[in-house]
Design a protein around this motif. Structure first.
Motif, PDB file in Angstrom:
ATOM      1  N   SER A 116       0.803  -1.379  -0.019  1.00  0.00           N
ATOM      2  CA  SER A 116      -0.160   0.006  -0.037  1.00  0.00           C
ATOM      3  C   SER A 116       0.934   1.047   0.130  1.00  0.00           C
ATOM      4  O   SER A 116       2.153   1.183   0.141  1.00  0.00           O
ATOM      5  N   GLY A 117       0.238   2.368  -0.170  1.00  0.00           N
ATOM      6  CA  GLY A 117       0.981   3.634  -0.088  1.00  0.00           C
ATOM      7  C   GLY A 117       1.511   3.871   1.135  1.00  0.00           C
ATOM      8  O   GLY A 117       2.401   4.254   1.509  1.00  0.00           O
ATOM      9  N   THR A 118       0.672   3.556   2.229  1.00  0.00           N
ATOM     10  CA  THR A 118       1.011   3.750   3.568  1.00  0.00           C
ATOM     11  C   THR A 118       2.376   3.083   4.134  1.00  0.00           C
ATOM     12  O   THR A 118       3.325   3.673   4.429  1.00  0.00           O
ATOM     13  N   GLU A 119       2.279   1.503   3.454  1.00  0.00           N
ATOM     14  CA  GLU A 119       3.476   0.890   3.750  1.00  0.00           C
ATOM     15  C   GLU A 119       4.687   1.489   3.129  1.00  0.00           C
ATOM     16  O   GLU A 119       5.770   1.416   3.489  1.00  0.00           O
ATOM     17  N   ALA A 120       4.404   1.932   1.798  1.00  0.00           N
ATOM     18  CA  ALA A 120       5.529   2.457   1.305  1.00  0.00           C
ATOM     19  C   ALA A 120       6.358   3.649   1.853  1.00  0.00           C
ATOM     20  O   ALA A 120       7.385   3.943   1.887  1.00  0.00           O
ATOM     21  N   VAL A 270       7.803   7.811  -3.451  1.00  0.00           N
ATOM     22  CA  VAL A 270       6.945   6.816  -3.123  1.00  0.00           C
ATOM     23  C   VAL A 270       5.539   6.815  -4.010  1.00  0.00           C
ATOM     24  O   VAL A 270       5.235   7.871  -4.329  1.00  0.00           O
ATOM     25  N   MET A 271       5.305   5.611  -4.383  1.00  0.00           N
ATOM     26  CA  MET A 271       4.030   5.288  -5.491  1.00  0.00           C
ATOM     27  C   MET A 271       3.292   4.093  -5.045  1.00  0.00           C
ATOM     28  O   MET A 271       3.204   3.684  -4.014  1.00  0.00           O
ATOM     29  N   GLY A 272       2.033   4.383  -5.457  1.00  0.00           N
ATOM     30  CA  GLY A 272       1.003   3.215  -5.178  1.00  0.00           C
ATOM     31  C   GLY A 272      -0.113   3.282  -6.357  1.00  0.00           C
ATOM     32  O   GLY A 272       0.213   3.834  -7.365  1.00  0.00           O
ATOM     33  N   LYS A 273      -1.384   3.238  -5.902  1.00  0.00           N
ATOM     34  CA  LYS A 273      -2.713   3.299  -6.702  1.00  0.00           C
ATOM     35  C   LYS A 273      -2.305   2.827  -8.325  1.00  0.00           C
ATOM     36  O   LYS A 273      -2.420   1.627  -8.237  1.00  0.00           O
ATOM     37  N   ILE A 274      -2.284   3.779  -9.030  1.00  0.00           N
ATOM     38  CA  ILE A 274      -2.328   3.470 -10.627  1.00  0.00           C
ATOM     39  C   ILE A 274      -1.264   2.251 -10.932  1.00  0.00           C
ATOM     40  O   ILE A 274      -1.506   1.392 -11.809  1.00  0.00           O
ATOM     41  N   ILE A 275       0.035   2.221 -10.269  1.00  0.00           N
ATOM     42  CA  ILE A 275       0.737   1.213 -10.665  1.00  0.00           C
ATOM     43  C   ILE A 275       0.448  -0.252 -10.377  1.00  0.00           C
ATOM     44  O   ILE A 275       1.166  -1.125 -10.746  1.00  0.00           O
ATOM     45  N   GLY A 276      -0.624  -0.503  -9.729  1.00  0.00           N
ATOM     46  CA  GLY A 276      -0.990  -1.803  -9.526  1.00  0.00           C
ATOM     47  C   GLY A 276      -2.069  -2.341 -10.172  1.00  0.00           C
ATOM     48  O   GLY A 276      -2.889  -3.189  -9.822  1.00  0.00           O
ATOM     49  N   GLY A 277      -2.658  -1.473 -11.132  1.00  0.00           N
ATOM     50  CA  GLY A 277      -3.744  -1.848 -12.036  1.00  0.00           C
ATOM     51  C   GLY A 277      -5.012  -2.210 -11.349  1.00  0.00           C
ATOM     52  O   GLY A 277      -6.147  -3.077 -11.824  1.00  0.00           O
ATOM     53  N   GLY A 278      -5.230  -1.439 -10.198  1.00  0.00           N
ATOM     54  CA  GLY A 278      -6.300  -2.022  -9.581  1.00  0.00           C
ATOM     55  C   GLY A 278      -6.035  -2.797  -8.414  1.00  0.00           C
ATOM     56  O   GLY A 278      -7.262  -3.006  -7.727  1.00  0.00           O
ATOM     57  N   ALA A 283       4.926   1.303  -3.700  1.00  0.00           N
ATOM     58  CA  ALA A 283       6.474   1.093  -4.320  1.00  0.00           C
ATOM     59  C   ALA A 283       7.358   2.377  -3.595  1.00  0.00           C
ATOM     60  O   ALA A 283       6.761   3.285  -3.421  1.00  0.00           O
ATOM     61  N   ILE A 284       8.448   2.015  -3.344  1.00  0.00           N
ATOM     62  CA  ILE A 284       9.642   2.713  -2.799  1.00  0.00           C
ATOM     63  C   ILE A 284      10.632   2.926  -3.903  1.00  0.00           C
ATOM     64  O   ILE A 284      11.026   1.927  -4.263  1.00  0.00           O
ATOM     65  N   GLY A 285      10.859   4.143  -4.618  1.00  0.00           N
ATOM     66  CA  GLY A 285      11.833   4.060  -5.507  1.00  0.00           C
ATOM     67  C   GLY A 285      12.872   5.156  -5.318  1.00  0.00           C
ATOM     68  O   GLY A 285      12.436   5.798  -4.440  1.00  0.00           O
TER      69      GLY A 285
END
Ligand SMILES: Cc1ncc(COP(=O)(O)O)c(C=O)c1O
Length: 444
Positions: A116-120, A270-278, A283-285
């Motif tokens: 999740s975004g929170t975790e990232a 930090v990323m999330g949402k759209i990069i998981g296709g739903g 992600a931490i980049g």
């Protein structure tokens, strides 16, 4: 019409209330007197359990960037489920998704995944601390970075607890938040270069990172100014603190993310949402120099990052399929339609005699109860007025009854599943909702 006490949604809500506090597991998406329950979706339309159809302008707070039933994602997920749902070994889609993200984001040479975004955000902060050996973080006033107490400091502050304009306080969001935790948070005033740099300099020797959402949803998608981001970038470089962009939401601002659009490169993203296709993802980049803190092949492990479902193959496969279809042309379409949407809404707001604004960037729009853009949290809060939540709830209900689903705080998010005709239909429906809202006592 909502609310309808005899609806299936009302019945489900009552059942949920018996077994779930507040009848929900997601405070941010609830509204009263009950919540509409989703049943199925197709393209940009969502049908609830009573058969009401809505043009979906939340898209699960951004994750459904291709809407519902997007065949390339369904195909990829079906194939992956048949092969293997999850296992202890890494999978090929993880590498593919990492390559895709690294090829697009200027500040992402390497990446790791989370659920999740929170975790990232948690992992990125842990990484910044591990890299610098310092403990403090700086965040913008009113910034949202997920669901844990450290970053919830100064989330939704109010005049009674927010402190001076140039030295914002770090009020806790939840009761019982340790004071020692709040002492680790330096709150900076968004878009105020001078006061922000002074705050950062004061805490320089203890600052592990500055985390900032450059196009924050909570501030109605008014971006950080280039001067502001450049000044923080410069401070972080001089001071050896990490600049972390939280692009969990605003990554959809363009093919190269918000950082590509705004022209400033952070150390970590930090990323999330759209990069998981739903599907669930985070992600931490970051630049190689920053991401080296997670490299357990290069020497003794400095910062640990793992998780049972981290980089699960379903989210990875869905993410690859979704991202491949997020081409530069797809982003151009989202941008053009976002502009068309905001222009149409503005006309309807004016026609209804409302002092309102449709603010936003690309496919992210925020409906606001004032005309001039608010540049920071305090301006947004003051201009929104004391009865902001009450009025937003009334507008939300009016939209719902016109078949338009928006977030309870006026956030509206587009998807590639929308055609120009869908945009225009939404504008017409929203126009009727705005007129109905304008006719209510206390609307203005
Ligand atoms: C800017 C930002 N950061 C972090 C998060 C947390 O992400 P998640 O809900 O996936 O935990 C969100 C979620 O809306 C967000 O908008």
């Amino acid at each position: 019409m909502f609310p309808d006490p005899s609806s299936r949604s009302a019945e489900l809500f009552a059942r949920a209330a018996a077994v779930m506090p507040g009848a929900n597991t997601r405070h941010m998406v609830t509204f009263g007197p009950y919540v509409v329950y989703g049943d199925h979706g197709e393209g940009c339309r969502l049908t609830d359990v009573d058969g009401n159809v809505y043009l979906d302008w939340i898209n699960n707070f951004s994750t459904q960037i291709h809407g519902y039933g997007f065949e390339p994602v369904l195909e990829a997920v079906r194939a992956q489920i048949e092969k293997m749902i999850c296992c202890i070994l890494p999978s090929e889609p993880e590498v593919e998704l990492a390559e895709l993200i690294c090829s697009r984001m200027p500040g992402v040479e390497q990446v790791r995944f989370a659920n999740s975004g929170t975790e990232a955000v948690m992992v990125a902060i842990k990484g910044a601390r591990g890299l610098t050996g310092r403990s403090k973080i700086a965040k913008a006033e009113g910034g949202y970075h997920g669901q844990f107490d450290l970053v919830e400091a100064s989330f939704l502050p109010t005049p009674d607890n927010w402190g001076p304009d140039d030295r914002p306080a770090a009020p806790p969001f939840g009761r019982g938040t340790p004071k020692s935790l709040l002492d680790q948070v330096v709150v900076i005033p968004f878009n105020n270069v001078e006061a922000t740099i002074a705050r950062l300099e004061e805490n320089a020797s203890e600052l592990a990172c500055v985390i900032i959402d450059p196009i924050p949803a909570r501030l109605g998608f008014t971006p950080a100014t280039l001067d502001y981001l450049m000044a923080i970038r410069d401070f972080c470089t001089r001071n050896g603190s990490l600049l972390i962009f939280d692009e969990v939401f605003c990554n959809r601002a363009g093919y190269h993310g918000a950082q590509g659009r705004l022209g400033v490169t952070p150390d970590m993203t930090v990323m999330g949402k759209i990069i998981g296709g739903g599907f669930p993802i985070g992600a931490i980049g970051g630049l190689r120099s920053a991401m080296s803190v997670f490299d357990n092949l290069a020497g003794p492990l400095r910062v640990s990052h793992s998780g049972t479902f981290t980089a699960n193959p379903i989210s990875m496969a869905a993410g690859v399929a979704a991202m491949k279809h997020l081409t530069p042309q797809a982003f151009d379409q989202l941008e053009r339609q976002g502009d068309r949407f905001r222009a149409g809404l503005t006309q309807k707001m004016n026609a209804a005699g409302l002092e309102m604004r449709a603010n936003g960037v690309a496919s992210m729009t925020s409906l606001q109860f004032f005309r001039e853009p608010a540049l920071n949290y305090r301006e947004f809060h003051r201009r929104s007025g004391d009865n902001y939540l009450q009025r937003m709830r009334a507008l939300h209900r009016a939209m719902l009854n016109e078949g338009v689903l928006m977030a309870t705080r006026g956030v509206m998010i587009g998807s590639t599943a929308m055609s120009d005709a869908d945009i225009d239909e939404t504008i017409e429906r929203a126009g009727r909702a705005l007129a109905a809202f304008a006719a209510l006592p206390n609307a203005a």
